[in-house]
Design an enzyme around this catalytic site. Structure first.
Site, short mmCIF file in Angstrom:
data_model
loop_
_atom_site.label_atom_id
_atom_site.label_comp_id
_atom_site.label_asym_id
_atom_site.label_seq_id
_atom_site.Cartn_x
_atom_site.Cartn_y
_atom_site.Cartn_z
N ASN A 145 4.50 -4.97 -4.95
CA ASN A 145 4.82 -4.13 -4.02
C ASN A 145 6.03 -4.26 -3.11
O ASN A 145 5.98 -4.83 -2.38
CB ASN A 145 3.50 -3.72 -3.17
CG ASN A 145 3.66 -2.67 -2.09
OD1 ASN A 145 4.55 -2.06 -2.10
ND2 ASN A 145 2.58 -2.21 -1.40
N ARG A 147 3.55 -1.05 -7.69
CA ARG A 147 3.40 -0.01 -7.03
C ARG A 147 4.77 0.90 -6.77
O ARG A 147 5.64 0.36 -6.29
CB ARG A 147 2.88 -0.26 -5.71
CG ARG A 147 2.37 0.75 -4.79
CD ARG A 147 1.84 0.32 -3.42
NE ARG A 147 1.64 1.70 -2.52
CZ ARG A 147 1.63 1.70 -1.46
NH1 ARG A 147 2.43 0.72 -0.62
NH2 ARG A 147 1.58 2.83 -0.84
N HIS A 169 -2.04 7.38 -0.84
CA HIS A 169 -3.02 6.25 -1.14
C HIS A 169 -3.91 6.80 -2.40
O HIS A 169 -5.05 6.41 -2.43
CB HIS A 169 -4.01 6.74 0.17
CG HIS A 169 -3.31 6.27 1.51
ND1 HIS A 169 -3.66 6.76 2.72
CD2 HIS A 169 -2.75 5.17 1.85
CE1 HIS A 169 -3.24 6.28 3.48
NE2 HIS A 169 -2.52 5.03 3.08
N ARG A 179 2.03 8.40 13.25
CA ARG A 179 2.17 9.62 12.62
C ARG A 179 1.31 10.78 13.25
O ARG A 179 0.23 10.30 13.27
CB ARG A 179 2.23 9.61 11.07
CG ARG A 179 3.10 8.68 10.37
CD ARG A 179 2.93 8.79 8.85
NE ARG A 179 3.40 7.58 8.29
CZ ARG A 179 2.57 7.15 7.29
NH1 ARG A 179 1.67 7.56 6.82
NH2 ARG A 179 2.99 5.74 6.63
N ILE A 229 -9.40 0.21 9.26
CA ILE A 229 -10.45 0.90 10.50
C ILE A 229 -11.95 1.28 9.96
O ILE A 229 -12.86 1.03 10.33
CB ILE A 229 -9.77 2.19 11.16
CG1 ILE A 229 -8.46 1.84 11.86
CG2 ILE A 229 -10.92 2.87 12.38
CD1 ILE A 229 -7.58 2.77 12.51
N GLU A 275 -6.25 -2.41 -3.40
CA GLU A 275 -5.03 -1.71 -4.01
C GLU A 275 -4.53 -2.46 -5.11
O GLU A 275 -4.24 -2.02 -6.31
CB GLU A 275 -4.27 -0.99 -3.05
CG GLU A 275 -4.91 0.18 -2.37
CD GLU A 275 -4.19 0.74 -1.14
OE1 GLU A 275 -4.04 -0.01 -0.04
OE2 GLU A 275 -3.27 1.67 -1.27
P1 ADP Z 1 -2.31 -0.68 6.60
O1 ADP Z 1 -2.49 0.80 6.44
O2 ADP Z 1 -1.01 -1.13 7.13
O3 ADP Z 1 -2.75 -1.25 5.16
P2 ADP Z 1 -4.88 -1.65 7.52
O4 ADP Z 1 -5.67 -0.98 6.44
O5 ADP Z 1 -4.82 -3.07 7.41
O6 ADP Z 1 -3.47 -0.79 7.42
O7 ADP Z 1 -5.53 -1.27 8.94
C1 ADP Z 1 -4.96 -1.30 10.20
C2 ADP Z 1 -5.86 -0.71 11.23
O8 ADP Z 1 -7.12 -1.36 11.12
C3 ADP Z 1 -5.36 -1.11 12.61
O9 ADP Z 1 -5.35 -0.03 13.51
C4 ADP Z 1 -6.18 -2.15 12.99
O10 ADP Z 1 -6.46 -2.44 14.24
C5 ADP Z 1 -7.50 -1.64 12.36
N1 ADP Z 1 -8.52 -2.72 12.14
C6 ADP Z 1 -8.67 -3.93 11.37
N2 ADP Z 1 -9.34 -4.84 11.61
C7 ADP Z 1 -10.19 -4.00 12.49
C8 ADP Z 1 -11.29 -4.42 13.13
N3 ADP Z 1 -12.18 -5.62 12.84
N4 ADP Z 1 -11.90 -3.29 14.16
C9 ADP Z 1 -11.32 -2.27 14.43
N5 ADP Z 1 -9.99 -1.94 13.70
C10 ADP Z 1 -9.37 -2.72 12.82
#
Ligand code: ADP
Length: 405
Positions: free
Chosen positions: A7, A93, A182, A243, A333, A386
């Site tokens: 990627n 990717r 996505h 965003r 999240i 992914e």
């Molecule tokens: P990306 O889109 O960069 O791949 P991720 O899927 O890793 O992002 O998600 C990042 C988000 O997930 C951030 O807002 C982070 O705070 C949140 N996050 C990761 N772990 C937790 C957790 N244990 N509790 C709450 N939020 C989390």
């Protein structure tokens, strides 16, 4: 069969090496700050006992070519391959495949030209993806290279869902339409949901929520994407880390005409300074929770706005689908934040959604169903992968091409 997944970003390369026979990740890593004095290469290696060793390197990596060479070297040094030619395929990717690509494709000159043509639609991503492919082609000899597109899964959307109600020539001549992103993640979790529910994907209607730094929701009817919240670009839809998601399209003109903001300034504001960050100053959900717990009103507001927007989409997609078998949470999240899942599902009993608070509070790295006994649909938490999906799609594409030869 070993498959390398790449990627390539503008100053980064994320990679994973898979042993496809047992779907094992042999190595994975991330080189960032390429071109800077202190590039950072973080990686994990799985040894023959299945133990994972985490390591980091801070040697300068001047460009993508050097980055790719150091990835191959690392795999050779750690004994995972003796030579690059042992790779069965490389899966790349690619963010934007426009209307051309409905599925992964074997990369040739014509495919490279098409990815190039899509640059105006994804100016931040496609040039970097393309550069990664071109650099890889230089060292990879005859190894099949496959492009897997973020947009491909959404190519099944009907015209009434993907068209914007603007003069039709803007679609016909300028390709302005909803593409959605996505797709690899939505497709992967949809397949995992089907496996978990023990039903064929083509029999299922799902609403998949990918909630990470970026966020999107997809309505899946009989296994196919029929609508998704991201649009021509990843800016539309849900409130994201930085965003804005959906806004009145007149706001940019208003800002330009009344405050003299340029299109570049408005673009940067909507993409980089908005969303959760714009409301409470932070974009990481864990920080926002900590602020909210300490009584920060803006953090509380950001959480309320974030969940409210998602609820609106769930309602809309329930109407689109008629019958829903499962709501699926994924992304950083979606997978980890039980509090957000609860707030999103609160008061959605109208749609048959009811969450089990105990199951919702449990941390899990595997698919779980957090519905309670009153819920008429499953509420699944599914870790997305992914890279694995790209590896699997790559393998299928190579096998198909071997059969057709
Ligand atoms: P990306 O889109 O960069 O791949 P991720 O899927 O890793 O992002 O998600 C990042 C988000 O997930 C951030 O807002 C982070 O705070 C949140 N996050 C990761 N772990 C937790 C957790 N244990 N509790 C709450 N939020 C989390």
């Amino acid at each position: 069969m070993k498959i390398l997944v790449l990627n390539s970003g503008s100053s980064s390369i994320k990679y994973s090496l898979f042993e496809m026979d047992d779907l094992l990740v042999l190595a994975s890593g991330f080189i960032e700050k390429i071109g800077e004095a202190r590039s950072i290469h973080k990686y994990c290696l799985t040894d023959s006992y299945g133990e994972i060793k985490k390591m980091a390197d801070t040697q300068p990596v001047s460009d993508h070519r050097q980055g790719l060479a150091s990835i191959i070297q690392l795999m050779q040094k750690s004994g995972m391959i003796n030579h690059a030619s042992e790779l069965s395929a490389i899966g790349h990717r690619v963010v934007h495949g426009g209307e051309k690509f409905h599925q992964p494709v074997m990369i040739d000159q014509a495919v490279l030209m098409e990815i190039k043509k899509m640059i105006p639609l994804a100016p931040l991503h496609n040039p970097a993806n393309l550069m990664g492919i071109q650099e890889t082609l230089k060292f990879s000899g005859g190894i099949p290279q496959i492009a897997v597109f973020d947009t491909a899964f959404h190519q099944s959307m009907p015209a009434y869902a993907f068209l914007y109600a603007i003069p039709k020539q803007f679609y016909e001549q300028k390709h302005i339409r909803r593409y959605g992103f996505h797709g690899t993640s939505h497709h992967y979790v949809a397949k995992q949901a089907a496996k978990f529910l023990n039903q064929p994907l083509h029999s299922l209607n799902l609403i998949t929520l990918h909630l990470g730094n970026g966020g999107s929701v997809t309505a899946i009817k009989q296994g196919k994407s029929v609508d998704t919240s991201m649009g021509m670009t990843p800016l539309e839809g849900l409130i994201m880390g930085t965003r804005s998601g959906d806004i009145d399209p007149a706001i940019p003109f208003y800002l330009n005409q009344n405050y003299g903001m340029s299109s570049e300034e408005i673009n940067a504001m909507l993409n980089k300074k908005s969303g959760l960050k714009g409301i409470c100053g932070e974009n990481d959900m864990r920080t926002i929770h900590a602020m909210a717990d300490a009584g920060d009103k803006d953090a509380l507001l950001a959480i309320d706005m974030y969940c409210y927007r998602i609820k609106k989409y769930i309602g809309a997609y329930c109407a689109v689908l008629g019958k829903v078998d499962a709501l699926v949470f994924t992304g950083g999240i979606g997978e980890n934040d039980g509090q957000m899942r609860k707030t999103i599902c609160d008061d959605l009993s109208l749609f048959g959604l009811s969450i089990d608070l105990h199951k919702n509070a449990m941390a899990s790295t595997k698919t779980i169903d957090i519905k309670d006994k009153n819920s008429t649909l499953s509420i699944l938490v599914i870790p997305t992968d992914e890279e694995l999906e790209i590896a699997m799609q790559t393998m299928i594409c190579v096998e198909k091409s071997n059969i057709s030869q």
